[in-house]
Design a protein around this motif. Structure first.
Motif, short mmCIF file in Angstrom:
data_model
loop_
_atom_site.label_atom_id
_atom_site.label_comp_id
_atom_site.label_asym_id
_atom_site.label_seq_id
_atom_site.Cartn_x
_atom_site.Cartn_y
_atom_site.Cartn_z
N GLY A 188 0.82 -1.21 0.00
CA GLY A 188 0.00 0.00 0.00
C GLY A 188 0.85 1.26 0.00
N GLN A 189 0.40 2.27 0.73
CA GLN A 189 1.09 3.56 0.74
C GLN A 189 2.41 3.52 1.51
N GLU A 190 2.70 2.40 2.16
CA GLU A 190 3.97 2.26 2.87
C GLU A 190 5.07 1.70 1.97
N ALA A 191 4.74 1.37 0.74
CA ALA A 191 5.73 0.80 -0.17
C ALA A 191 6.90 1.75 -0.35
N THR A 192 8.11 1.26 -0.16
CA THR A 192 9.29 2.12 -0.17
C THR A 192 9.91 2.22 -1.56
N THR A 193 10.82 3.16 -1.68
CA THR A 193 11.55 3.33 -2.94
C THR A 193 12.26 2.03 -3.32
N ARG A 194 12.97 1.45 -2.39
CA ARG A 194 13.73 0.23 -2.68
C ARG A 194 12.81 -0.92 -3.08
N GLU A 195 11.70 -1.10 -2.37
CA GLU A 195 10.80 -2.21 -2.68
C GLU A 195 10.22 -2.08 -4.09
N ILE A 196 9.82 -0.88 -4.44
CA ILE A 196 9.20 -0.70 -5.76
C ILE A 196 10.26 -0.78 -6.87
N VAL A 197 11.41 -0.18 -6.64
CA VAL A 197 12.47 -0.23 -7.65
C VAL A 197 12.94 -1.66 -7.90
N ASP A 198 13.06 -2.45 -6.85
CA ASP A 198 13.44 -3.86 -7.04
C ASP A 198 12.44 -4.60 -7.92
N SER A 199 11.19 -4.17 -7.88
CA SER A 199 10.15 -4.87 -8.64
C SER A 199 10.20 -4.59 -10.14
N PHE A 200 10.94 -3.55 -10.54
CA PHE A 200 10.96 -3.20 -11.97
C PHE A 200 11.42 -4.36 -12.83
N VAL A 201 12.39 -5.13 -12.33
CA VAL A 201 12.96 -6.19 -13.15
C VAL A 201 12.19 -7.51 -13.02
N GLU A 202 11.01 -7.47 -12.43
CA GLU A 202 10.13 -8.64 -12.52
C GLU A 202 9.58 -8.78 -13.93
N SER A 203 9.64 -7.71 -14.69
CA SER A 203 9.32 -7.74 -16.12
C SER A 203 10.62 -7.70 -16.91
N PRO A 204 10.67 -8.33 -18.06
CA PRO A 204 11.92 -8.33 -18.84
C PRO A 204 12.27 -6.96 -19.39
N LEU A 205 13.56 -6.72 -19.54
CA LEU A 205 14.04 -5.50 -20.17
C LEU A 205 13.69 -5.50 -21.66
N ASN A 206 13.65 -4.33 -22.25
CA ASN A 206 13.28 -4.21 -23.66
C ASN A 206 14.43 -4.51 -24.61
N PHE A 207 15.67 -4.44 -24.11
CA PHE A 207 16.84 -4.73 -24.94
C PHE A 207 18.04 -4.95 -24.02
N GLN A 208 19.09 -5.49 -24.57
CA GLN A 208 20.30 -5.70 -23.79
C GLN A 208 20.87 -4.34 -23.37
N PRO A 209 21.24 -4.17 -22.11
CA PRO A 209 21.74 -2.88 -21.63
C PRO A 209 22.90 -2.35 -22.46
N GLY A 210 22.82 -1.05 -22.75
CA GLY A 210 23.89 -0.39 -23.48
C GLY A 210 23.73 -0.37 -24.98
N THR A 211 22.72 -1.09 -25.49
CA THR A 211 22.58 -1.19 -26.95
C THR A 211 21.64 -0.16 -27.55
N HIS A 212 20.74 0.39 -26.76
CA HIS A 212 19.78 1.37 -27.25
C HIS A 212 19.49 2.41 -26.18
N PHE A 213 18.86 3.51 -26.59
CA PHE A 213 18.37 4.55 -25.69
C PHE A 213 16.85 4.44 -25.61
N PHE A 214 16.32 4.42 -24.39
CA PHE A 214 14.87 4.45 -24.21
C PHE A 214 14.59 5.15 -22.89
N TYR A 215 13.89 6.27 -22.97
CA TYR A 215 13.60 7.08 -21.78
C TYR A 215 12.77 6.26 -20.81
N SER A 216 13.17 6.25 -19.52
CA SER A 216 12.63 5.21 -18.65
C SER A 216 12.71 5.59 -17.18
#
Length: 378
Positions: A140-168
């Motif tokens: 809920g509203q107690e969700a921290t920066t670290r907890e939410i940021v860690d969850s970003f990579v539960e979905s796959p990245l759009n490309f291999q890091p360093g190969t493209h630019f995508f505002y994010s």
């Protein structure tokens, strides 16, 4: 800068109100001296309350300038490096997967801090990604920066890091890294290392709903009918009451941001002698970090011909390609409500422009380039 014409600047700013922008505010500094300030318009729905010197705005992606300043302070102190693996600080990022045409694949190489700062991480700006929604359901509203940021990579990245630019959301990840390295909340780090040294009076993190924030200018939006109309006072990038977005979370005022711009333009030292960054660190911030494929991505998606992208800020590399009379090397960024910050270390000149209209494309394609040329044009 010797050709700066304050009358032309004022005429241009006033003309923006005729386009329907409710209020404008602009400050220009040169070598620690405020050489220009103009504000005009109203900040309430009834158009009765005039814009003030301390009017507040949702700064959105102009937050990134502070996030990059904070990160590069830690780089200076050798507490981390742009070449470090993100997983060294956020283990969840070690096993990120990458999208392919037929599914997913492992990382070909680790995500680096430099991939985050340069928007080459493979992340995107999907605010409803499954991981975020899961954490918000659970915390809920107690969700921290670290907890939410860690969850970003539960979905796959759009490309291999360093190969493209995508505002994010990459700079939100940087905020979490700063928390780990400093042992402080992101907001506490900014307060101690930027806000207090520069004597900021009106800078703090937004909440998901900011309708009760006194002095906050009414937020507007350019709608599908091509009209500028009032909207709510929300900040969709602040996922919870406890979250502190490194990419788009701050509320501030033109005066506070002008102090930061002046400090950076003057080699990292403030008007009263406080050293925020070293000159060589600022030169690193200005260095383009994009290869050919990524720079083409940025110029295609963000319509910024002639620009490169360094540590979280665009850098003018080829004025002729940008149809600009500003000098190469000016750098800065902007926000979703149309504000912008731009600096030049050669002339020690900077400006900050504030408005509060979402989704107004002319802010980036017309207004900001015009302001840059009025301030920096030869």
């Amino acid at each position: 800068m010797s050709g700066f014409d304050s009358k032309k600047m004022t005429e241009y700013l006033d003309s923006l109100l005729e386009l329907g922008i409710p209020s404008v505010d602009c400050i220009v500094y040169q070598n620690h001296k405020e050489i220009y300030r103009h504000m005009k318009g109203t900040i309430d729905i009834e158009h009765k309350e005039e814009v003030k010197a301390d009017t507040l705005y949702l700064m959105f992606s102009m937050t990134k300038v502070q996030t990059m300043t904070a990160l590069m302070q830690l780089v200076e102190q050798e507490k981390l490096s742009l070449d470090d693996d993100v997983a060294q600080y956020l283990p969840a990022y070690k096993n990120a997967l990458v999208k392919t045409k037929i599914g997913t694949e492992p990382l070909a190489h680790p995500i680096k801090i430099r991939h985050l700062v340069s928007m080459q991480s493979g992340l995107d700006y999907d605010l409803s990604r499954p991981g975020i929604l899961r954490v918000l359901r659970e915390k809920g509203q107690e969700a921290t920066t670290r907890e939410i940021v860690d969850s970003f990579v539960e979905s796959p990245l759009n490309f291999q890091p360093g190969t493209h630019f995508f505002y994010s959301l990459s700079h939100d990840v940087v905020a979490a890294v700063i928390e780990v390295v400093s042992g402080m909340s992101f907001g506490d780090y900014l307060k101690k290392n930027i806000w207090e040294p520069l004597h900021f009076q009106n800078t703090f993190f937004a909440k998901p709903d900011n309708s009760s924030v006194k002095g906050l200018a009414q937020q507007y939006i350019y709608n599908e009918k091509e009209k500028i109309v009032p909207m709510d006072q929300s900040c969709c990038y602040q996922f919870s009451e406890s979250y502190q977005s490194g990419g788009a979370g701050l509320i501030s005022c033109t005066e506070d941001y002008a102090k930061l711009a002046d400090t950076i333009a003057c080699g990292g030292i403030s008007a009263d002698g406080i050293r925020l960054l070293r000159p060589e660190t600022i030169e690193r911030i200005k260095q383009n970090l994009l290869g050919e494929a990524s720079i083409n991505d940025m110029r295609a998606t963000m319509k910024r011909p002639g620009y490169g992208y360094g540590c979280g800020m665009s850098v003018l590399m080829n004025p002729e390609s940008a149809s600009s009379i500003s000098p190469a090397g000016i750098f800065g960024w902007d926000g979703a409500a149309g504000s912008c910050i731009t600096m030049d270390t050669v002339s020690k000149t900077s400006f900050v422009y504030s408005q509060h209209v979402r989704n107004y494309g002319d802010s980036y394609d017309v207004i900001h380039p015009a302001l840059k040329d009025l301030v920096f044009g030869k």
